[in-house]
Scaffold this motif. Sequence first.
Motif, PDB file in Angstrom:
ATOM      1  N   ASP A   1      35.547 -61.508 -10.850  1.00 51.66           N
ATOM      2  CA  ASP A   1      35.560 -62.159 -12.165  1.00 51.66           C
ATOM      3  C   ASP A   1      36.903 -62.818 -12.482  1.00 51.66           C
ATOM      4  O   ASP A   1      37.169 -63.132 -13.647  1.00 51.66           O
ATOM      5  CB  ASP A   1      35.189 -61.170 -13.270  1.00 51.66           C
ATOM      6  CG  ASP A   1      36.178 -60.009 -13.406  1.00 51.66           C
ATOM      7  OD1 ASP A   1      37.130 -59.924 -12.605  1.00 51.66           O
ATOM      8  OD2 ASP A   1      35.995 -59.173 -14.318  1.00 51.66           O
TER       9      ASP A   1
ATOM     10  N   TYR B   1      31.412 -64.716 -16.529  1.00 55.08           N
ATOM     11  CA  TYR B   1      31.252 -64.091 -15.216  1.00 55.08           C
ATOM     12  C   TYR B   1      29.832 -63.570 -15.037  1.00 55.08           C
ATOM     13  O   TYR B   1      29.222 -63.737 -13.964  1.00 55.08           O
ATOM     14  CB  TYR B   1      32.242 -62.949 -15.030  1.00 55.08           C
ATOM     15  CG  TYR B   1      31.965 -62.154 -13.766  1.00 55.08           C
ATOM     16  CD1 TYR B   1      32.190 -62.715 -12.513  1.00 55.08           C
ATOM     17  CD2 TYR B   1      31.433 -60.868 -13.824  1.00 55.08           C
ATOM     18  CE1 TYR B   1      31.909 -62.007 -11.347  1.00 55.08           C
ATOM     19  CE2 TYR B   1      31.156 -60.147 -12.670  1.00 55.08           C
ATOM     20  CZ  TYR B   1      31.393 -60.726 -11.435  1.00 55.08           C
ATOM     21  OH  TYR B   1      31.110 -60.031 -10.282  1.00 55.08           O
TER      22      TYR B   1
ATOM     23  N   THR C   1      35.365 -56.463 -10.744  1.00 58.70           N
ATOM     24  CA  THR C   1      36.228 -56.866 -11.847  1.00 58.70           C
ATOM     25  C   THR C   1      37.686 -56.634 -11.472  1.00 58.70           C
ATOM     26  O   THR C   1      38.030 -55.633 -10.833  1.00 58.70           O
ATOM     27  CB  THR C   1      35.897 -56.129 -13.154  1.00 58.70           C
ATOM     28  OG1 THR C   1      36.790 -56.607 -14.175  1.00 58.70           O
ATOM     29  CG2 THR C   1      36.042 -54.620 -13.027  1.00 58.70           C
TER      30      THR C   1
END
Length: 289
Positions: free
Chosen positions: A112, A133, A153
Amino acid sequence: MTYGKKLREQVAGPGTTPLIGVYDMYSASIAAEHYDGMFVSGFGFAASYYGLPDIGFIAWPDMVAFVQRLRGAFPAHHLLVDIDDGYVDPEVACHVVEGLERIGASGVILEDQKRPRRCGHADGKQVLPLDEYLAKLEQVLATRQDLVVVARTDATDEADILHRAKALAATDADVILVDGIRSVDWIRRVREVVGGKPLLFNQIAGGKSPRLSLSELSELGVDVAIYSTPCLFAAHEAMDTALAELRRADGRLPEVDAAGGVGVRAATSLLERNMAHRRPERAGAGVGA
């Protein structure tokens, strides 16, 4: 059995599945002698193919071509591929995922981060708005047929890490990765918020995450461990040492130990085994056992 299903079943089994980072065909040849799974590391590929740091230089056709060569030489190994941010646009990410699945990749990691991107264990990372994202991730998930998708992430704010990990776990992504995780306590916290979703841990020498064994990771509920750079860093150290010794020896090569040393015979034997690996695939055996 498809490559994605094969990896998915491995991840669902007991213990932590290790995937070894490779950066070229020779490092993959050595890794294949020791482990049945490889991680196509963006850090390693950027270093090897471009001689540049992992900050967004990789062009997707180069990565796809590399994975195609890997699959040809190693028809039975898991191949998890780092596709960074999907090369910016969702449409490009989906095109790359389609291509990688067609040539036999087992899975991909989609992060992301927003540009300029950074290595997951570097400072200065920035992340996309979560909804942006998630929209990209959902397009990738809708595109893949059986490919394993790891949702990653790179958030660094503590509250945001847990919020994003929980949101990623609520999608159809197969595995969740919080990169640059800093402690065992944080592994436990992430494990709790992602529920029963498989969890991936990335450790890199000199990085931000603790050095943990596979047994320790298994006890923490980690399902997959990627080792991004052991081959690259070992090669760096060994080459530097070998060339320093060559200079000190006035250019005289060291004698090769006939029993276990690496010279032309050992190297050729390693590469000949790659030719043997290809034969079942050409004979129509499909995915390896």
